[in-house]
Write an enzyme that holds these catalytic residues in place. Structure first.
Site, PDB file in Angstrom:
ATOM      1  N   ARG A 189       7.792  17.091  -5.629  1.00 46.80           N
ATOM      2  CA  ARG A 189       6.705  17.182  -6.593  1.00 46.80           C
ATOM      3  C   ARG A 189       6.556  18.640  -7.021  1.00 46.80           C
ATOM      4  NH1 ARG A 189       2.495  13.706  -3.035  1.00 46.80           N
ATOM      5  NH2 ARG A 189       1.001  14.382  -4.600  1.00 46.80           N
ATOM      6  N   THR A 190       6.637  18.878  -8.307  1.00 44.14           N
ATOM      7  CA  THR A 190       6.752  20.245  -8.817  1.00 44.14           C
ATOM      8  C   THR A 190       5.439  20.739  -9.389  1.00 44.14           C
ATOM      9  OG1 THR A 190       7.498  19.428 -10.971  1.00 44.14           O
ATOM     10  CG2 THR A 190       9.187  19.936  -9.327  1.00 44.14           C
ATOM     11  N   ASP A 194       0.858  -1.174   0.000  1.00 40.38           N
ATOM     12  CA  ASP A 194       0.000   0.000   0.000  1.00 40.38           C
ATOM     13  C   ASP A 194       0.904   1.237   0.000  1.00 40.38           C
ATOM     14  OD1 ASP A 194      -2.290   1.623   0.274  1.00 40.38           O
ATOM     15  OD2 ASP A 194      -2.005   1.688   2.434  1.00 40.38           O
ATOM     16  N   ASP A 197      -1.365  -0.960   6.070  1.00 43.02           N
ATOM     17  CA  ASP A 197      -1.635  -0.503   7.434  1.00 43.02           C
ATOM     18  C   ASP A 197      -3.090  -0.157   7.675  1.00 43.02           C
ATOM     19  OD1 ASP A 197      -1.727   1.811   5.866  1.00 43.02           O
ATOM     20  OD2 ASP A 197      -1.111   3.072   7.535  1.00 43.02           O
ATOM     21  N   GLY A 224      -5.182   3.322  -3.488  1.00 47.99           N
ATOM     22  CA  GLY A 224      -6.417   3.967  -3.916  1.00 47.99           C
ATOM     23  C   GLY A 224      -6.215   5.386  -4.388  1.00 47.99           C
ATOM     24  N   THR A 270      -0.296   4.879   1.152  1.00 46.55           N
ATOM     25  CA  THR A 270      -0.567   5.823   2.232  1.00 46.55           C
ATOM     26  C   THR A 270      -0.393   5.151   3.586  1.00 46.55           C
ATOM     27  OG1 THR A 270      -2.151   6.937   0.810  1.00 46.55           O
ATOM     28  CG2 THR A 270      -2.260   7.411   3.163  1.00 46.55           C
ATOM     29  N   ARG A 314      -6.037   3.777  -7.841  1.00 47.21           N
ATOM     30  CA  ARG A 314      -7.497   3.830  -7.815  1.00 47.21           C
ATOM     31  C   ARG A 314      -8.101   2.429  -7.751  1.00 47.21           C
ATOM     32  NH1 ARG A 314      -9.225   8.265  -6.016  1.00 47.21           N
ATOM     33  NH2 ARG A 314     -11.174   8.241  -7.170  1.00 47.21           N
TER      34      ARG A 314
END
Length: 1419
Positions: A749-750, A492, A987, A830, A494, A961
């Site tokens: 991350r730009t 996973d 988690d 997701g 997150t 997703r």
């Protein structure tokens, strides 16, 4: 056409046996029921009742009790016995024990015979029961959580429910419940018409949410989750988890919107907005809920596993309203920043989507244990063959000699004693004689060893989280060796890889980079950097912004201070403490630049740069959908967004003085440095962000006096923004591009920012066209995008931002080392596609030079996308009909080993992504698949094969997703399709099904609760601990257990072989050659300690070496330590040694008598010598197979030898008056005989010589990786191998990395073999003098980040991948409300306003004037 032949009955029976599953036999889950109608405040439909007025069975809904445990009081014994007797050996042991209960076949007391089996069964059952008891405790915690449910006021819920199951805890200690039984046989009409005669006093926790409550009137009563029923009204409070799938009736929000955190379902940390059913929004209290006038019914489809679909309708009177996921709260989510929600329960327990997506608790067995079954069957077949031979030979000899009057066959003419019957009796005796070939102590020893290996893991301080003292726990004790064979990891994102924290790190403004102050960018306490990404409890929108002001601060002219947050604002004057849960961006250079620009006498250069600074942070502060909330206690403004990226951007603008104060309808307020009066802007149009547009823009009108300019503010991906810039400013573009590359190289991350000033005519024309497009019936989206694209041209570049999605500590390093170990990592999340790719890049899953292949659901069929990707990028595999078995090394390693072969040239119709000039590109391929594509890819076997083939050819796979069930299906696809060892780690509750589907499930006790831990096999606190768990503990456990089991089989072949050879000389009568005590104690005393010591204390390499050289893990993946080849080699070793032990000693003693008095030797004289020699040989041989002799292992090897010597001397010295034995006096004849001593020495040397010579030859002439590393470690124990092998995974290039080639070396030609041996000798001589990292290492390749490509197979679009990510909720309710309001205003303006508006002051091209209006003292 010929008829299909009937299937073979034996094959059909085998398939049925193979597919038998204990889980299916005891599964509690039932098939989903039919479509349902939930009745509220009125009786059930007539077709729900039978002729007796009772609810039909199919309309009795599942209780809300969810049980993840395997056993109940009733099923524990039968299910556990079935699981244990899946072991073939246990069935054999039981049969042998039963046979010995017959007096004719009894060797010792039958109770003693079956006692070991009972001990093993009981101990294993206790272990399984304890593991399941822990699950019951977790279930109890969840099921006995409380929720407020409507009660009193004569309110009756007519919907019928099933009863609850009794668990271990509830079965032993039953507790009374306050609620009545859930299923009542009374007809529903009678219940609705009946009223209670007496009422009870309300409990203290009863909640009345209306004025003037009456005694026992409608109220909210705290009820256990497991007692919740379909049709109940519930009131969910802020920060409470949702107990079931619930329809929203009303919320505390003015617009009846609720916000939920769904990371327990889909892993996303950003909040989702849900809205109530419009027809039910008047139900806002318990009194309203119980009012029979508010009756309605909800019609729903049958429960289904699709997490993104729910269809139904609400009927209120004659009015129908649709029900979908947008109007429901699902179990597994958490209500956030909404005071309360009133809803109706639709689905409970096993019918909820999260539970339907979670599989049942499996009964996992390790691969080693599964592989042992056929090996045990082989040994059982050997026992059967030997017994049959003895039976046939004995019967034949009796039939031959009985007619000839053989004295030993006297009276063998009885019905139960004759040559024909004696053959069967001999067969049974032979089974008992050779039973040691499959020892019962094998399984007991394995259980003990695995239990202690779990203890080693628990007590390892290196994988104990010091912050909370949480150690790594083995929740399933029988899977330790599987940790050493993992080929695929499914993770996973997150909470597993990331910390759910967004931090604004750096920015580039006007060509100048601001890196942030180092002291602020340190790691420090994680709580300091927690970015607020939710909607506040009190959604207090500021309607009078003039009344909000910051307290004065003498140290800063415009409120920017190094110790005070610029968002610290209060309704009243006075200082407010800064909260520590928000990440703040601090840059002293940026602060100085702003202060210099707003000073009394700024220089022209500062003024010019300040225009860029002002425009940059104004775009950050206004181009978003963020809401504001004021903490009622501290008065601090907090930014709450459905995207954590947006919250971090707006917070960064506030940190430098550009404080977004909130929105009042379409009026935005922004407080700027040097001004006490907030600037106000009218929101005219929002051009939404979509994954296709990759940008978001807003059109604003400034409302300051005398300034009505219109601005378009835009932010998005660098490639999208750069192609829309106006000509000129090439130097600024180049500098910004360089900064973007630097940011991306650091894993950030730009995002690029730009703006333009619109004239009134330009905006008026756009507004008309935009309105026409927005109301168009045909191709509305396309027309809106065309109009938006036209206005978003000729932009002026302002700069770029760099945000860090904070990872768990050590995640990039851990993933890099796991990839070096040859383990393929698939991420299933997701999150949105862009977010998943960005995290893949920052975690090293996606390398800077990786080529990304995107497969997504859309217009083009998924099968065509998969086949097209195979044809374009892997043409050599595109025609395969079955998925190839993945190589043991990653694709990158194999490419580097063959040194950078040129990729194929591909013409996508857009551009050539790999040309001849790019043949040396080192980047591999990463496959990215979204959930919609997975639905089609997993729909049929052909698509599954395509997906599996493409996924195994890529270095990594990212699935975004995806639903929880899809995660499990992906794991099963690889697990079953490739027969590969899989590990899943997560988690949250959304990871439970994936964890249960994998061979090994690892749960992380993170922010998403303990659901994953409760369902896992191993529980860790941080992802980085997975590295040592696999590379060290897994590798050690597999090597130890594999070698231990092989030695177990070997050491039991030795005495069995001796017994077998004796049958040749005893008429095949199945007679024991040894004293029976030597057989009895063979597996319990003589030889048990060495094999158990091997399983506990052997160490193939030091843990530091295994951590520094992950490449060595390939030995485990290739099953080097346990295979059928090794099994047969060990069996042959045992057979060879039994020949030496039996024939050498027997002929030594019997050819010429060993006694000086001339008497012939007795049977036990020479057989005892063979027994003692067999114990010595077996124990020393076991020690020889160990990799390292520790003191504990030395003790284990020699303790059995010492005991057998002591036993032999003492047992043979026992007087017949004390205990009669065949061995009395034997100690004298043995110890005084030269045959005894020389025989022991001779057979000892001859038995062990082949194995010793083979090990010596291999170590000297054919060393493998481990042999070489041992040599290096021995000669230079302090050598830092990690420094030499890092960063490129090429340490194994100097070694014989492919174990299959080593194992098949006999097939290599002699010339090639001689060359390889010479190379090995040269390598061994020079290994201690050369750097390991330089062995056959190719020159490094340096590539620009932008050489990596990104191909979207659904559109054919090819672009340069830089790791951009900006995501927000697309088409969410909040955005829809804004667009609806703007659309209404747009329509009214177009038809009611003057077509010739008054001319306003034209913009001069710059975003804002330098000077700010000060607030007058009078104000």
């Amino acid at each position: 056409m010929a008829p299909t032949p009937p299937p073979n009955p034996f094959v059909a029976f085998y398939r049925r046996v193979k597919s038998f599953s204990v889980e299916d036999l005891f599964s509690r889950k039932r098939e989903p029921g039919p479509p349902r109608t939930v009745a509220v405040n009125h009786p059930l439909p007539e077709h729900y009742l039978d002729h007796k007025g009772r609810v039909k069975r199919e309309y009795v809904y599942s209780s809300n009790q969810v049980i993840s445990s395997k056993y109940t009081i009733i099923t524990f014994v039968p299910r556990n016995l079935l699981e244990q007797f899946r072991r073939i050996a246990n069935i054999y042991f039981l049969a042998i024990a039963i046979v010995q209960f017959f007096p004719k076949f009894s060797t010792i007391s039958p109770g003693v015979v079956i006692l070991p089996l009972i001990i093993i069964i009981v101990l294993t059952a206790c272990k399984d029961g304890y593991e399941d008891f822990r699950r019951h405790q977790a279930d109890k915690f969840v099921n006995q959580s409380s929720v407020k449910v409507l009660s009193g006021g004569n309110w009756i819920n007519p919907n019928a429910m099933q009863g609850k199951s009794k668990t271990f805890i509830r079965g032993i200690i039953p507790k009374r419940r306050k609620r009545p039984p859930t299923v009542d046989s009374t007809p529903v009409e009678d219940k609705l018409n009946s009223l209670p005669d007496e009422t009870e006093l309300e409990e203290p926790d009863d909640d009345y949410d209306y004025d003037q409550p009456k005694r026992n009137g409608p109220h909210w009563q705290s009820t256990l989750w497991e007692d919740l029923r379909v049709g109940d009204f519930v009131k969910i409070m802020d920060n409470q988890p949702i107990p079931a799938d619930i329809l929203i009736c009303a919320t505390s929000d003015e617009e009846n919107v609720a916000y939920v955190e769904t990371k327990g379902l889909d892993g996303e940390t950003n909040l989702k907005s849900r809205n109530a059913i419009t027809a039910l929004t008047h139900i806002r209290s318990a009194l309203d809920c119980a009012n029979t006038a508010n009756s309605f019914s909800v019609s729903l489809d049958r429960p289904e596993v699709n997490m993104y679909r729910l269809n139904g309708s609400v009927k209120v009177g004659e009015k129908m309203s649709s029900v979908d996921l947008q109007t429901c709260l699902l179990r597994g989510t958490v209500l956030k920043n909404t005071n309360w929600v009133i809803g109706v329960v639709l689905f409970t327990g096993e019918d909820t989507k999260v539970v339907m997506n979670a599989g049942g608790t499996p009964s996992k067995r390790s691969r080693v244990e599964r592989q042992m079954n056929p090996q045990v069957l082989i040994n059982l077949a050997l026992i059967a063959v030997m017994s049959i031979v003895c039976a046939v030979a004995d019967s034949s000899l009796e039939k031959y000699y009985y007619p000839r009057g053989a004295p030993w066959l006297y009276a063998d003419n009885q019905s139960d004693d004759n040559p024909s019957v004696n053959g069967a009796i001999t067969w049974v005796f032979a089974l008992l004689t050779f039973q040691t070939l499959v020892p019962i102590s094998l399984y007991l020893s394995i259980e003990v060893v695995r239990t202690l290996q779990s203890a080693w893991i628990y007590f390892d301080k290196d994988i104990c989280y010091e912050k909370n003292g949480q150690a790594t726990q083995a929740r399933s004790w029988n899977l330790s060796d599987d940790l050493g064979q993992i080929e695929y990891i499914f993770s996973d994102k997150t909470g597993t890889l990331t910390q759910n924290l967004m931090v604004f790190r750096q920015c580039s403004i006007g060509g100048k980079a601001y890196r942030g102050d180092p002291e602020i960018l340190g790691d420090g306490d994680e709580s300091r950097y927690k970015v607020s990404d939710s909607i506040e409890l009190e959604k207090a929108k500021q309607k009078e912004f003039g009344g909000i002001h910051r307290p004065s601060n003498s140290s800063s002219k415009f409120g920017l201070d190094s110790t005070t947050s610029p968002t610290t604002t209060t309704r009243e004057a006075g200082a407010t403490a800064v909260t520590d849960d928000v990440a703040h961006f601090k840059d002293s250079v940026l602060t100085s630049d702003i202060e210099a620009a707003i000073s009394e006498d700024p220089d022209p250069e500062s003024i010019n740069h300040f225009r860029n600074l002002n425009g940059f942070f104004t775009v950050l502060g206004l181009c978003h959908t963020v809401l504001t909330a004021v903490d009622p206690d501290t008065g601090v403004i907090q930014y709450k967004a459905q995207s954590p990226d947006e919250a971090a951007l707006v917070q960064a603008a506030a940190d430098v003085g550009y404080v977004f104060l909130g929105r009042d309808k379409e009026t935005l307020s922004l407080k700027t440095p040097g001004s006490d009066v907030p600037e106000r802007y009218e929101l005219l149009t929002v051009l939404e962000f979509t994954s296709a547009r990759k940008r978001m823009s807003v059109i604003l009108r400034k409302l300051d006096e005398g300034d009505g300019r219109i601005f378009l503010l835009s932010k998005g991906a660098d490639n999208v923004i750069f192609e829309r810039l106006r000509s000129g400013s090439e130097e600024l573009k180049k500098m910004t591009e360089n900064h973007l590359s630097e940011f991306a190289n650091e894993g950030l991350r730009t995002l690029t920012l730009a703006y333009k000033v619109l004239s009134e005519d330009e905006y008026h024309t756009f507004n008309e066209r935009y309105h026409e497009a927005s109301v168009a019936i045909d191709d509305r989206e396309g027309k809106i995008e065309a109009v938006s694209d036209e206005i978003e041209r000729n932009l002026r570049l302002l700069g770029a931002t760099a945000i860090e999605d904070r990872l768990q500590d050590g995640v990039p390093e851990a993933i890099a080392d796991l990839k070096r170990a040859g383990i393929k990592i698939w991420v299933a999340t997701g999150d949105k596609l862009e977010t998943a790719i960005a995290i893949g890049r920052s975690t090293n899953l996606v390398a800077p030079d990786s080529n990304i292949i995107i497969v997504r659901g859309g217009n083009r069929p998924v099968a065509q996308q998969l086949a097209g990707a195979l044809t374009q990028f892997f043409p050599e595999h595109s025609e395969q009909s079955v998925p190839p078995r993945p190589s043991m090394q990653s694709r990158r390693s194999s490419r580097r080993a063959s040194w950078m072969h040129a990729l194929q040239r591909v013409d996508t119709g857009v551009s050539s992504i790999v040309g001849e000039g790019n043949g040396d590109r080192p980047g591999g391929f990463i496959l990215v698949v979204d959930g919609a594509a997975l639905l089609d890819a997993l729909d049929n076997e052909e698509n599954k094969a395509l997906l599996l083939r493409l996924g195994t050819l890529c270095e990594g796979v990212i699935c975004c997703r995806v639903s929880p069930l899809q995660k499990a299906l992906i794991v099963k696809l690889v697990k079953d399709g490739l027969k590969a060892m899989t590990l899943a780690i997560g988690d949250g509750a959304n990871d439970v099904s994936m964890i249960q589907a994998a061979d090994v499930g690892v749960g992380i006790s993170g922010e998403e609760g303990l659901q994953a831990v409760n369902s896992s096999d191993y529980a860790i606190a941080q992802f980085r601990f997975l590295k040592k768990l696999l590379l060290v503990h897994g590798h050690w456990s597999f090597a130890r257990n594999g070698t231990m089991i092989l030695n177990f089989f070997y050491k039991n072949v030795v005495p069995t072989g001796v017994l077998w050879w004796f049958q040749i000389f005893c008429g095949w009568s199945a007679t024991f050659v040894f004293d029976y005590s030597y057989i009895l104690f063979w597996n319990s005393i003589w030889t048990i300690a060495p094999v158990v010591g091997l399983g506990l204390f052997d160490r193939i390499l030091d843990y530091r070496v295994l951590m520094e050289l992950p490449e060595l893990y390939h030995f485990g993946r290739e099953r080097y330590w346990f295979s059928f080849r090794d099994f047969f080699i060990y069996m042959l070793d045992g057979i060879y040694q039994s020949v030496i032990l039996y024939f050498f000693i027997m002929y030594t003693y019997t050819t010429t008598s060993a006694r000086s008095d001339g008497y012939d030797v007795g049977l036990y004289e020479w057989s005892t010598t063979a027994a003692v020699a067999a114990v010595m040989v077996a124990d020393i041989f076991t020690g020889m197979t160990a990799a390292a002799w520790t003191w504990w292992l030395v003790f284990a090897v020699f303790i059995g030898i010492a005991i057998v010597w002591a036993y032999t001397m003492i047992y043979s010295a026992l007087s017949p008056g004390y205990e009669w034995t065949w061995m009395y006096g034997l100690y004298y004849f043995l110890c005084t005989s030269a045959y005894f001593w020389l025989g022991l020495l001779l057979v000892f040397v001859l038995s062990l010589a082949p194995r010793l010579m083979a090990k010596t030859y291999k170590s000297v002439f054919a060393p493998d990786d481990i042999d070489i590393i041992r040599y290096v470690h021995k000669t230079d124990p302090y050598r830092d191998l990690s420094a030499e092998a890092h960063p490129e995974p090429q340490i194994a290039m100097g070694f014989d990395h492919e174990m299959k080639q080593r194992r098949r070396s006999s097939r290599i030609s002699s010339h090639a073999e001689q060359q390889r041996m010479a190379s090995r000798r040269s390598s061994m001589r020079s290994i201690s003098q050369r750097s390991i990292a330089t062995i056959e290492r190719p020159p490094p390749v340096f590539t620009d980040l932008r050489t990596a490509s990104r191909t979207d197979m659904s559109t054919g679009m090819v672009s340069v991948e830089r790791g951009f990510d900006f995501a927000t909720e697309e088409d969410g309710p909040a955005m829809r409300r804004i667009q609806t309001n703007l659309s209404e205003r747009r329509s009214s303006r177009l038809f009611e306003s003057n077509p010739n508006p008054e001319p306003r002051r034209k913009g001069k091209g710059s975003l804002f004037s330098l000077r700010r209006k000060k607030k007058r003292p009078s104000e």
